[in-house]
Design a protein around this motif. Structure first.
Motif, mmCIF file in Angstrom:
data_model
loop_
_atom_site.group_PDB
_atom_site.id
_atom_site.type_symbol
_atom_site.label_atom_id
_atom_site.label_comp_id
_atom_site.label_asym_id
_atom_site.label_seq_id
_atom_site.Cartn_x
_atom_site.Cartn_y
_atom_site.Cartn_z
ATOM 1 N N GLY A 134 0.768 -1.229 -0.141
ATOM 2 C CA GLY A 134 0.050 -0.031 0.063
ATOM 3 C C GLY A 134 0.811 1.110 -0.014
ATOM 4 O O GLY A 134 0.319 2.116 0.130
ATOM 5 N N ARG A 135 1.963 1.109 -0.270
ATOM 6 C CA ARG A 135 3.082 2.513 -0.368
ATOM 7 C C ARG A 135 4.186 2.092 -1.296
ATOM 8 O O ARG A 135 4.568 0.846 -1.465
ATOM 9 N N GLY A 178 -2.072 3.350 -3.289
ATOM 10 C CA GLY A 178 -1.204 3.808 -2.193
ATOM 11 C C GLY A 178 0.174 3.983 -2.776
ATOM 12 O O GLY A 178 1.043 4.802 -2.306
ATOM 13 N N ARG A 180 2.592 5.581 -5.689
ATOM 14 C CA ARG A 180 2.872 6.742 -6.623
ATOM 15 C C ARG A 180 3.356 6.301 -7.835
ATOM 16 O O ARG A 180 4.423 5.705 -7.832
#
Ligand code: NAP
Length: 271
Positions: A134-135, A178, A180
């Motif tokens: 999630g990132r 999440g 980018r």
């Protein structure tokens, strides 16, 4: 790798010179540990030593030729296996000047391996690693040449059109995860890429050629601002938005059951 601070590690390809070396410096200054990849081990080692001293971050050097499938696979494995990797900057790349018919098959293959295959595989590895967490952030260094086929660098421009498209498409697919993504589209920038591809920096118009530090600082400002596409030279972002709006006008009409009337083709199946 041992983490110095909480941001995790940034893997920067093509960190031995130019844009990648400046990314390495700026990301170290922000507190990222670094994994630096390129072919020139000596230059990477020197940069790594300087960055450890100046910024107190951990720096790992991986010698890799990104036209070599085994070296690409080693970096993929690193991204998959090292949970510290939080940012991947796909920057390594080369240019291919000269007319399309003058480019040799071998040079075309090498350029596609470096600018397309390696970028795709490392973006894929990073997306697979980051989405479940999630990132994570993926920065792909593309080029304005990818939107300017008039510039006369058919294969180079096509590789960069690919990179921009890939970044947009993966960002679309992973929206809300999440993770980018950013594609950076530099214009002419003062780096070794020109000499390496047989052009002299002195032959470029200084009014249209950017300093590499300014380029990377603007690209990172674009990343901080949440931009998907960053064109550091572009004064008015509304111009890019207008380009996208014009494309959106086409979308409802690019796939229909029958050809458009102007082609005069008789319909064989009902719509
Ligand atoms: N400068 C410009 O005007 C400009 C404009 C638009 C986009 N770009 C893009 O910016 C990116 C960086 O280029 P740059 O301008 O900073 O040029 P550069 O100074 O020549 O740097 C290119 C980097 O890529 C690495 N590299 C080249 N071939 C490689 C290979 N086979 N395997 C692994 N690494 C390799 C080089 O390191 P080693 O030689 O040590 O391997 C070097 O670190 C490229 O993707 C380029 O297309 C540049």
């Amino acid at each position: 790798m041992t983490q110095s601070k909480s941001l995790g590690a940034a893997l920067v390809t093509g960190a031995s010179s130019g844009i990648g070396a400046v990314y390495a410096d700026r990301l170290a200054a922000r507190g990222y540990d670094l994994i630096l990849a390129a072919r020139d081990q000596g230059r990477l080692d020197n940069l790594a030593a300087n960055l450890r001293t100046e910024h107190g971050v951990a720096v790992e050097v991986i010698r890799a030729d990104l036209t070599d499938a085994a070296d690409v696979a080693r970096l993929e494995a690193k991204i998959a296996a090292d949970p510290a990797v939080a940012l991947v900057v796909n920057n390594a790349g080369a240019a291919l000047m000269g007319g399309f018919i003058d480019n040799t098959p071998e040079k075309i293959d090498d350029l596609i391996a470096l600018n397309v295959t390696a970028v795709t595989r490392l973006t894929h590895a990073a997306t697979r690693a980051f989405v479940p967490r999630g990132r994570g952030t993926i920065v792909n260094v593309s080029s304005v040449v990818g939107i300017a086929h008039e510039y006369g660098a058919a294969v180079y421009g096509a590789t960069k059109a690919f990179v921009t498209y890939l970044t947009q498409a993966v960002a679309h697919e992973t929206a809300g995860s999440g993770v980018r993504l950013q594609a950076v589209l530099p214009g002419a920038t003062r780096t070794e890429i020109w000499e390496r591809s047989g052009r002299k920096l002195e032959d470029l118009d200084p009014a249209r050629t950017m300093d590499v530090d300014e380029l990377v600082d603007a690209a990172l400002a674009g990343l901080d601002a949440g931009e998907l596409i960053t064109i550091p030279s572009l004064p008015d972002p509304a111009d890019w938005a207008g380009y996208q709006a014009a494309r959106a006008v086409l979308l409802p009409n690019i796939s229909h059951a029958h050809p458009a009337e102007r082609y005069g083709v008789r319909a064989l199946t009902p719509a």
